[in-house]
Design a protein around this motif. Structure first.
Motif, mmCIF file in Angstrom:
data_model
loop_
_atom_site.group_PDB
_atom_site.id
_atom_site.type_symbol
_atom_site.label_atom_id
_atom_site.label_comp_id
_atom_site.label_asym_id
_atom_site.label_seq_id
_atom_site.Cartn_x
_atom_site.Cartn_y
_atom_site.Cartn_z
ATOM 1 N N UNK A 99 -1.034 10.038 9.249
ATOM 2 C CA UNK A 99 -2.064 9.391 8.469
ATOM 3 C C UNK A 99 -2.917 8.525 9.397
ATOM 4 N N UNK A 100 -4.217 8.684 9.330
ATOM 5 C CA UNK A 100 -5.117 7.900 10.180
ATOM 6 C C UNK A 100 -5.903 6.935 9.323
ATOM 7 N N UNK A 101 -5.927 5.675 9.741
ATOM 8 C CA UNK A 101 -6.665 4.658 9.008
ATOM 9 C C UNK A 101 -8.087 4.538 9.547
ATOM 10 N N UNK A 103 -3.669 0.060 3.863
ATOM 11 C CA UNK A 103 -4.559 0.313 2.742
ATOM 12 C C UNK A 103 -4.286 -0.678 1.623
ATOM 13 N N UNK A 104 -5.309 -1.058 0.902
ATOM 14 C CA UNK A 104 -5.110 -1.927 -0.252
ATOM 15 C C UNK A 104 -5.865 -3.227 -0.152
ATOM 16 N N UNK A 105 -5.428 -4.156 0.723
ATOM 17 C CA UNK A 105 -6.127 -5.437 0.808
ATOM 18 C C UNK A 105 -7.566 -5.277 1.312
ATOM 19 N N UNK A 106 -8.440 -6.134 0.820
ATOM 20 C CA UNK A 106 -9.855 -6.100 1.197
ATOM 21 C C UNK A 106 -10.250 -7.489 1.706
ATOM 22 N N UNK A 107 -11.021 -7.530 2.770
ATOM 23 C CA UNK A 107 -11.586 -8.784 3.265
ATOM 24 C C UNK A 107 -12.999 -8.873 2.712
ATOM 25 N N UNK A 108 -13.276 -9.958 2.003
ATOM 26 C CA UNK A 108 -14.578 -10.109 1.355
ATOM 27 C C UNK A 108 -15.205 -11.433 1.764
ATOM 28 N N UNK A 168 -9.101 2.594 4.834
ATOM 29 C CA UNK A 168 -8.840 3.789 4.026
ATOM 30 C C UNK A 168 -8.051 4.775 4.855
ATOM 31 N N UNK A 169 -7.260 5.566 4.191
ATOM 32 C CA UNK A 169 -6.459 6.584 4.859
ATOM 33 C C UNK A 169 -7.160 7.931 4.762
ATOM 34 N N UNK A 170 -6.926 8.771 5.770
ATOM 35 C CA UNK A 170 -7.530 10.103 5.745
ATOM 36 C C UNK A 170 -6.802 11.038 4.793
ATOM 37 N N UNK A 171 -5.514 10.821 4.572
ATOM 38 C CA UNK A 171 -4.767 11.686 3.659
ATOM 39 C C UNK A 171 -3.777 10.850 2.840
ATOM 40 N N UNK A 172 -4.296 10.195 1.821
ATOM 41 C CA UNK A 172 -3.465 9.321 0.997
ATOM 42 C C UNK A 172 -3.279 9.903 -0.384
#
Length: 136
Positions: free
Chosen positions: A40-42, A109-114, A125-129
């Protein structure tokens, strides 16, 4: 009156069962969402307002850190990608609380910096999630 006079053996068994079940349910998310799966690549996505302005492969940051700047309405953010994780290294001086800087490193994946004052959002994001959505 002692606590042993009030609780029966079955009460103690029930309390132990509830504690063990609670610990198991607390640890399940760490097992499933703890680290990226093999192969899996982020990918880091940087969005300002409604526009996706930059996409960076996180795997490129293992050799040497990737540092870039994003200019917004209140100033310039310095973003660092290093060893498979991302953070806002420095927020503009006009950002009153600097919450995006205080968020720290994001490595999954999941947390967001805003950063609301600069209309800036960063996430991985993951390439194959198998996950197609998440909410907090």
């Amino acid at each position: 009156m002692k606590i042993n006079d009030i609780l029966t053996l079955y009460d103690k068994i029930l309390i132990g069962f509830v504690i063990i079940l609670s610990l198991i349910l607390l640890l399940i998310p760490f097992y499933y969402f703890g680290s990226p799966a093999e192969g899996e690549e982020l990918i880091l996505k940087v969005q300002q307002g409604d526009e996706l302005i930059k996409t960076v492969a996180v795997a490129d940051s293992y050799d040497e850190p990737i540092v870039f700047e994003v200019e917004g309405p209140i100033g310039i953010h310095t973003i660092e990608v290093n060893q498979g994780r991302v953070r806002v290294q420095e927020a503009p001086a006009d950002d009153p609380l600097k919450i995006c800087e205080k968020t720290g490193w994001v490595d999954r994946e999941g947390p967001i910096i805003v950063c609301v004052p600069n209309s800036l959002s960063l996430w991985l994001e993951s390439t194959n999630s198998d996950i197609d959505g998440m909410s907090w």
